[in-house]
Design a protein around this motif. Structure first.
Motif, PDB file in Angstrom:
ATOM      1  N   ALA A  18      -4.237  17.892  -7.414  1.00  0.00           N
ATOM      2  CA  ALA A  18      -3.388  16.811  -7.950  1.00  0.00           C
ATOM      3  C   ALA A  18      -1.948  16.860  -7.441  1.00  0.00           C
ATOM      4  CB  ALA A  18      -3.402  16.837  -9.481  1.00  0.00           C
ATOM      5  N   PRO A  19      -1.705  16.617  -6.147  1.00  0.00           N
ATOM      6  CA  PRO A  19      -0.337  16.668  -5.625  1.00  0.00           C
ATOM      7  C   PRO A  19       0.523  15.532  -6.153  1.00  0.00           C
ATOM      8  CG  PRO A  19      -1.801  15.716  -3.994  1.00  0.00           C
ATOM      9  CD  PRO A  19      -2.676  16.186  -5.128  1.00  0.00           C
ATOM     10  N   GLU A  20       1.799  15.803  -6.291  1.00  0.00           N
ATOM     11  CA  GLU A  20       2.792  14.784  -6.655  1.00  0.00           C
ATOM     12  C   GLU A  20       4.028  15.034  -5.815  1.00  0.00           C
ATOM     13  OE1 GLU A  20       4.696  11.557  -8.533  1.00  0.00           O
ATOM     14  OE2 GLU A  20       2.590  12.144  -8.340  1.00  0.00           O
ATOM     15  N   ALA A  21       4.623  13.971  -5.258  1.00  0.00           N
ATOM     16  CA  ALA A  21       5.748  14.136  -4.336  1.00  0.00           C
ATOM     17  C   ALA A  21       6.826  13.094  -4.608  1.00  0.00           C
ATOM     18  CB  ALA A  21       5.267  14.042  -2.888  1.00  0.00           C
ATOM     19  N   ASN A  28       2.784  14.244 -12.342  1.00  0.00           N
ATOM     20  CA  ASN A  28       2.854  12.798 -12.126  1.00  0.00           C
ATOM     21  C   ASN A  28       4.310  12.348 -12.071  1.00  0.00           C
ATOM     22  OD1 ASN A  28      -0.011  11.844 -12.376  1.00  0.00           O
ATOM     23  ND2 ASN A  28       0.158  12.816 -14.368  1.00  0.00           N
ATOM     24  N   GLY A  29       4.510  11.090 -11.658  1.00  0.00           N
ATOM     25  CA  GLY A  29       5.769  10.379 -11.846  1.00  0.00           C
ATOM     26  C   GLY A  29       7.019  11.096 -11.405  1.00  0.00           C
ATOM     27  N   GLY A  58      -0.652   8.928 -12.106  1.00  0.00           N
ATOM     28  CA  GLY A  58       0.038   7.853 -11.419  1.00  0.00           C
ATOM     29  C   GLY A  58       1.303   8.359 -10.755  1.00  0.00           C
ATOM     30  N   GLY A  59       2.228   7.425 -10.442  1.00  0.00           N
ATOM     31  CA  GLY A  59       3.431   7.780  -9.695  1.00  0.00           C
ATOM     32  C   GLY A  59       4.670   7.117 -10.249  1.00  0.00           C
ATOM     33  N   ALA A  60       5.773   7.225  -9.499  1.00  0.00           N
ATOM     34  CA  ALA A  60       7.055   6.648  -9.903  1.00  0.00           C
ATOM     35  C   ALA A  60       7.725   6.007  -8.699  1.00  0.00           C
ATOM     36  CB  ALA A  60       7.951   7.713 -10.507  1.00  0.00           C
ATOM     37  N   PHE A  61       8.558   4.989  -8.981  1.00  0.00           N
ATOM     38  CA  PHE A  61       9.230   4.222  -7.944  1.00  0.00           C
ATOM     39  C   PHE A  61      10.564   3.741  -8.493  1.00  0.00           C
ATOM     40  CE2 PHE A  61       9.962  -0.353  -6.886  1.00  0.00           C
ATOM     41  CZ  PHE A  61      10.433  -0.195  -5.599  1.00  0.00           C
ATOM     42  N   HIS A  72      13.201  14.475 -11.524  1.00  0.00           N
ATOM     43  CA  HIS A  72      12.384  14.187 -12.700  1.00  0.00           C
ATOM     44  C   HIS A  72      10.920  14.410 -12.352  1.00  0.00           C
ATOM     45  CE1 HIS A  72      15.479  12.132 -15.288  1.00  0.00           C
ATOM     46  NE2 HIS A  72      16.083  12.098 -14.109  1.00  0.00           N
ATOM     47  N   LEU A  73      10.198  15.009 -13.284  1.00  0.00           N
ATOM     48  CA  LEU A  73       8.784  15.304 -13.085  1.00  0.00           C
ATOM     49  C   LEU A  73       8.045  15.054 -14.387  1.00  0.00           C
ATOM     50  CD1 LEU A  73       6.594  16.507 -11.176  1.00  0.00           C
ATOM     51  CD2 LEU A  73       7.200  18.757 -12.111  1.00  0.00           C
TER      52      LEU A  73
END
Length: 567
Positions: free
Chosen positions: A352-355, A81-82, A138-141, A91-92
């Protein structure tokens, strides 16, 4: 009195805890100024040595530091995530279950790196405030002021829905949840009942938020549809049964398949629902597939980044089919997919991909690779939770996705060996002695000629009975990884196959990564397959083969890869 040991991660060091109970693991008992006993120090050393000797623990794929984060095996670490890039560092975040009496519940661990290989541990970014709260995916911005905003699924508590948090220090060690959480409130678990922009009563997802993005001064966010699909789409054949048939809307077909819901905000606090983000199309996905863990980012035009192409990439999972994606156009608050692809085909083991977009404009992704060891083996080993190699994603000239491992991984190479201009006769095989290793990268360039099936065997045992087969099927135009004879039968041993059509006179270029229990295969920068294998005989043999015609091997290279995980 029997002593039980737990482990608390600090930086990249696990501090063992001497506990008073046989069964309870209580990080809250540890005080910063308390004395560390000799027994605790020795227990840490023994635990580290145990992990370093584990034949199935990956050595250069990222492994979640907390391992089995609970004494309950079903609470193993999972989704990445994030992810974000700032001040020269990647950052991961990772989802895991904290345990004990202090801040228990689903939380986000946090690591960072300046090279995508060696990772520093940070304090947890999102922590459950009580047993009644928890943070799911969730994610990050990164906002215009440099603040990083985490979006997450607030899964428990009196008020559930979409939560936000922001960093309050420059090292990203401290995070503060918005006091207005949930900024998108669920009316039931993972679902929000509201009126859309046309005033129609509708049900939308309030689970698994995407990364936020900003356009024309406004913020946008996507939410996933798993719970909506299960409840309101369940009249479709093959969908999960629902006992509350009386609450199903007449238009339940409109709730089936993969869907995302777009929200808009001027201030990150007040969010308005706009519309479904794209049309779910049965030519690409089944009506039983959901859309969760979404990542929505501009797609670079080359692997090294630079200026973005005109296309966007939507990464996501369906729970029954794993990781997949759309490449398409983003305009007028809608997404219009041009093409669809998958990253798992015959099961859902790539998940569960995160990019993120890094400082060079590269889009880099990770995914969770399932651990198929039996529960008893995972519990005994003391670890689980592994991510794929970081993959660079960009737009091909034909408008489809391109995939390759990040260039930084080449820094792990040692002891190169190479052969050129080999011919493998039809129905023949060539053994390559002294080329194999438990930690290895291979690069093979093959001219197919008239061969129907050609490729290589890896992790071949001395008796030849145990092996993993990687080959191209020219008749069916597929790249295939066959793990049916890869070792222990608990490895979900299947034939995984990805579509790959080679053009006339196009050579097949394979890059194969072996990391103890993980194999990743990249083919012509157009497909990638990741599988878990658990060799029992621990062979490291390699052989080339061809069926139905001769092949020419332009070049074959191998490298041993240095471990990068600290333990």
């Amino acid at each position: 009195m029997r002593i039980t040991y737990g482990f608390l991660l600090m930086g990249l060091i696990i501090i063992p805890l001497t506990l008073k109970s046989q069964t309870d693991i209580i990080p809250g008992d540890f005080e910063t100024n308390s004395e560390i006993s000799r027994e605790s120090t020795l227990s840490f050393k023994h635990y580290r040595e145990k992990l370093l000797k584990d034949p199935y623990r990956p050595a250069y794929h990222f492994c979640i530091p907390e391992g089995l984060s609970s004494n309950k095996i079903d609470q193993v670490p999972f989704d990445p995530n994030g992810a974000f890039f700032i001040n020269g560092r990647y950052h991961l975040m990772y989802l895991y279950k904290r345990f004990g009496e202090e801040s228990p519940g689903w939380s986000w661990g946090h690591v960072s790196s300046n090279d995508l290989i060696n990772w520093r541990n940070h304090p947890d970014a999102l922590i459950a405030n009580s047993k009644e709260e928890g943070a799911f995916s969730g994610g990050a911005f990164i906002d215009d002021d440099g603040k990083v905003i985490l979006s997450y699924w607030k899964i428990k508590g009196k008020e559930r829905g979409i939560g936000l948090a922001k960093n309050i220090d420059n090292n990203f060690d401290k995070w503060e949840k918005f006091k207005e959480n949930p900024v998108i409130k669920s009316t039931e678990w993972g679902i929000t009942n509201l009126r859309d922009s046309l005033g129609k009563n509708t049900f939308v997802g309030s689970a698994d938020p995407s990364n936020i993005w900003k356009k024309n001064g406004k913020y946008y966010l996507l939410t996933g549809n798993l719970l909506v699909l299960r409840k309101f789409g369940s009249k479709g054949k093959g969908l999960p049964a629902n006992k509350e048939e009386n609450v199903l809307p007449k238009d339940s077909i409109n709730y089936q398949g993969d869907r995302l819901y777009l929200f808009e905000s001027k201030n990150l606090i007040d969010w308005n629902y706009l519309n479904e983000f794209y049309d779910s199309n049965r030519k690409w996905t089944r009506k039983t597939e959901d859309n969760m863990c979404p990542s929505f980012l501009p797609l670079p035009s080359k692997p090294t980044g630079g200026i973005s192409s005109s296309k966007h990439l939507l990464l996501f999972i369906s729970h029954n089919k794993g990781c997949q994606y759309y490449v398409g156009d983003y305009k007028n608050n809608n997404f219009f997919p041009n093409n669809h692809g998958r990253m798992s085909w015959n099961d859902n083991g790539f998940f569960a991909p995160e990019a993120m977009i890094d400082g060079n404009g590269r889009q880099i992704m990770w995914a969770w690779i399932f651990d198929y060891r039996p529960k008893s083996m995972r519990r005994k080993s003391g670890w689980s939770g592994t991510y794929s190699l970081p993959r660079s994603l960009w737009l091909g000239k034909d408008g489809t996705l391109r995939i390759r491992p990040v260039e930084e991984l080449k820094s792990l190479r040692i002891n190169e060996k190479s052969i050129k201009d080999l011919k493998v006769k039809a129905e023949g095989k060539i053994n390559l002695n002294d080329f194999g290793s438990d930690l290895m990268e291979l690069e093979i360039i093959i001219e197919s000629n008239d061969s129907q099936k050609f490729g290589l065997n890896v992790l071949v045992s001395d008796d030849g009975l145990e092996k993993t087969v990687i080959y191209y099927d020219s008749k069916n135009q597929k790249i295939i990884v066959d793990t049916q004879k890869s070792g222990h039968d608990f490895g979900n041993r299947i034939i995984e196959e990805a579509p790959l059509k080679l053009d006339n006179n196009e050579t097949l270029t394979l890059r194969v990564f072996i990391d103890n229990s993980i194999i990743e295969v990249f083919a012509n920068e157009r497909q990638a397959i990741a599988r878990r294998v658990y060799p029992e005989k621990k062979g490291d043999g390699i052989s080339l083969f061809s069926n139905g015609g001769d092949i020419n091997i332009e070049s074959f290279k191998s490298w041993e890869l240095m471990p990068s995980n600290p333990y």
